[in-house]
Structures are given as C-alpha cells and as structure tokens.
Scaffold this motif. Structure first.
Motif, PDB file in Angstrom:
ATOM      1  N   GLU A   1     -30.501 -43.898  21.157  1.00 19.67           N
ATOM      2  CA  GLU A   1     -31.809 -43.670  21.913  1.00 19.67           C
ATOM      3  C   GLU A   1     -31.602 -42.584  22.467  1.00 19.67           C
ATOM      4  OE1 GLU A   1     -31.666 -47.394  24.562  1.00 19.67           O
ATOM      5  OE2 GLU A   1     -31.661 -49.107  23.081  1.00 19.67           O
ATOM      6  N   ALA A   2     -30.369 -41.776  23.275  1.00 19.80           N
ATOM      7  CA  ALA A   2     -30.601 -40.239  23.664  1.00 19.80           C
ATOM      8  C   ALA A   2     -30.579 -39.749  22.672  1.00 19.80           C
ATOM      9  CB  ALA A   2     -28.778 -40.647  24.533  1.00 19.80           C
TER      10      ALA A   2
ATOM     11  N   PHE B   1     -34.346 -39.337  21.791  1.00 24.37           N
ATOM     12  CA  PHE B   1     -35.246 -38.588  23.317  1.00 24.37           C
ATOM     13  C   PHE B   1     -35.736 -37.571  22.550  1.00 24.37           C
ATOM     14  CE2 PHE B   1     -35.104 -36.295  26.658  1.00 24.37           C
ATOM     15  CZ  PHE B   1     -36.331 -36.778  27.070  1.00 24.37           C
TER      16      PHE B   1
ATOM     17  N   THR C   1     -37.937 -36.411  19.764  1.00 23.34           N
ATOM     18  CA  THR C   1     -39.019 -36.882  19.773  1.00 23.34           C
ATOM     19  C   THR C   1     -39.651 -36.351  21.229  1.00 23.34           C
ATOM     20  OG1 THR C   1     -37.987 -39.091  21.410  1.00 23.34           O
ATOM     21  CG2 THR C   1     -39.167 -39.114  18.542  1.00 23.34           C
ATOM     22  N   ARG C   2     -39.103 -34.731  21.931  1.00 23.49           N
ATOM     23  CA  ARG C   2     -39.518 -34.229  23.246  1.00 23.49           C
ATOM     24  C   ARG C   2     -40.283 -33.197  22.131  1.00 23.49           C
ATOM     25  NH1 ARG C   2     -40.266 -37.032  26.018  1.00 23.49           N
ATOM     26  NH2 ARG C   2     -39.080 -38.306  24.508  1.00 23.49           N
TER      27      ARG C   2
END
Length: 242
Positions: free
Chosen positions: A216-217, A220, A223-224
């Motif tokens: 999940e990290a 993240f 997808t920035r």
C-alpha cells in the motif's frame, strides 16, 4: 475503484513471494500489467496463477549478467514499454559477524546490492528515452541506521540507500523518479526460519507487519503527482522499537 495505474507496465524482481508478490497484486488491482521476475519456475507459475489476468512470468536470474540483459528486451517485446521497475529481490543474514559464512555474505551482497545496480542500469535508458518512469528500490530500516545483530545485511542496505539517492539526482532531469521503500520487519520468507512461537508472539505484539502494508505504501509512492518524489518511505511496525 479508479485504476490509478491504468496503462502502466511494471516489473517486480522477487515478485513471486513476500513483499514483491503483494506489490505486484496491488499494481494489478490498480490497472497495471505486471511482469513477475524470478529465477524459479515453480514460484513463477504459482505466483502468476495466484495473481491472474495481467500478470506475466519472466524467468531471469538477476544475479547473472547475461540473464539480466534479457529482461528489458523481453518486456518490450511483449508490452512495448516499461513504466515501473521495482528492484525488490533480496535476502537476509543476521547474527554475529564472527559466526557467519563469508561465502554466504558474498551471495547476499550480490543479490542485495549488485543485482539492484544491474537491474536499474538495465531499465534506465528506456525510461530516460521516454522521459518518464518510476524506479522503486526495496531497502530497509537497516539502511538508515546500523543494526548490531545484522552487520552485513545493514551494510547492503546502506549501499542501496546511497545508490538510490545518487541515481535519483542524476535522472530527475529526465522525468524519471527514483525512491526507496524502507520497511522494518515484515512477515515474509525472510523470517521463515524463526521459531513458530517467536513469530506468533512478534505478530501479536505488533513487532511485525504484513507485506500488504508495504504494498500500500508502494502504491502511494507510485501515484503521487509527477512533480512529487517520495525519496524515502520508512515503515515500522507500531511496537518495533529501534
């Protein structure tokens, strides 16, 4: 759910188990096509069957130069591009240095360090040529400080950290982002030698976490907005005191 990685092509080394498998899974769930890079046919077949549509097996020995040289051409032949390279594969040796095996140290360093260097080197020209791409390296909290019970492993992750940030600064001008995910202890095959009772206790005490939390990290980070680089993302289990 919006497919945040729709149209992207990713390759994950060590993608047939542990952190790599969960990162591949979350990329697939978000619309990417994912190549699982591993050198073991049985692990590859099992992983691709588990992941389903959109996952492709790519048998590569990333510790072997000739084999690694085939990785990108095969991806481009099948998919035409590579947007994400996750240099995730690694191994672990802990314990007192004086009790260790020097040949085992060499094997770990070849996988944890040299294979990362070679894999990133292989994919960068393609990404630079396209003016876009993401490279993520699986580091460790051991890359941020010296852990006394794992000196050679710590050394390997410090090398990875230095490499990641030097390369990041070289390729930023080309639109390629490079960052490191640095987890603490995760329930993966790397802890399979722990006594079952100790492993259970560590999980119950909040001193270990699951690979999906790392995945999940990673999502993240990927997808920035393109003008944002997550340089380092350190993840620790809540009760891991270091």
């Amino acid at each position: 759910m919006a497919e945040k990685l729709a149209g992207k092509v990713a390759a994950v080394t060590g993608g047939a188990s542990g952190i790599g498998l969960e990162c591949a899974r979350i990329m697939l769930a978000n619309g990417a096509r994912v190549f699982i890079v591993d050198n073991n046919d049985e692990r590859l077949d099992k992983a691709v069957a588990d992941l389903g549509t959109g996952a492709s097996a790519l048998k590569v020995d990333i510790t072997n130069a000739a084999s690694t040289d085939t990785m990108l051409p095969r991806i481009l032949e099948e998919a035409g591009q590579l947007d994400i390279f996750h240099a995730n594969a690694g191994s672990y040796i802990g314990g007192d240095l004086v009790d260790g095996n020097a040949d085992a140290f060499d094997r770990m360093l070849n996988l944890n360090v040299n294979a990362v260097f070679r894999g990133v080197h292989a994919v960068l020209p393609h990404m630079i040529g396209r003016g876009t791409g993401d490279v993520i390296v699986t580091s460790s909290v051991a890359g941020h400080q010296a852990i006394p019970w794992e000196p050679v492993y710590t050394a390997s992750k410090h090398a990875v950290q230095a490499f990641t940030h030097a390369v990041r600064r070289q390729v930023a001008k080309h639109g390629v982002r490079v960052g490191a995910i640095a987890p603490g202890p995760v329930v993966t095959p790397l802890v399979q030698d722990w006594p079952a009772e100790n492993l259970k206790r560590a999980i119950e005490n909040g001193a270990l976490f699951q690979p999906v939390e790392v995945a999940e990290a990673v999502l993240f980070m990927l997808t920035r907005p393109r003008n944002t680089v997550v340089r380092d993302l350190v993840l620790l289990p809540q009760n891991f005191d270091i």
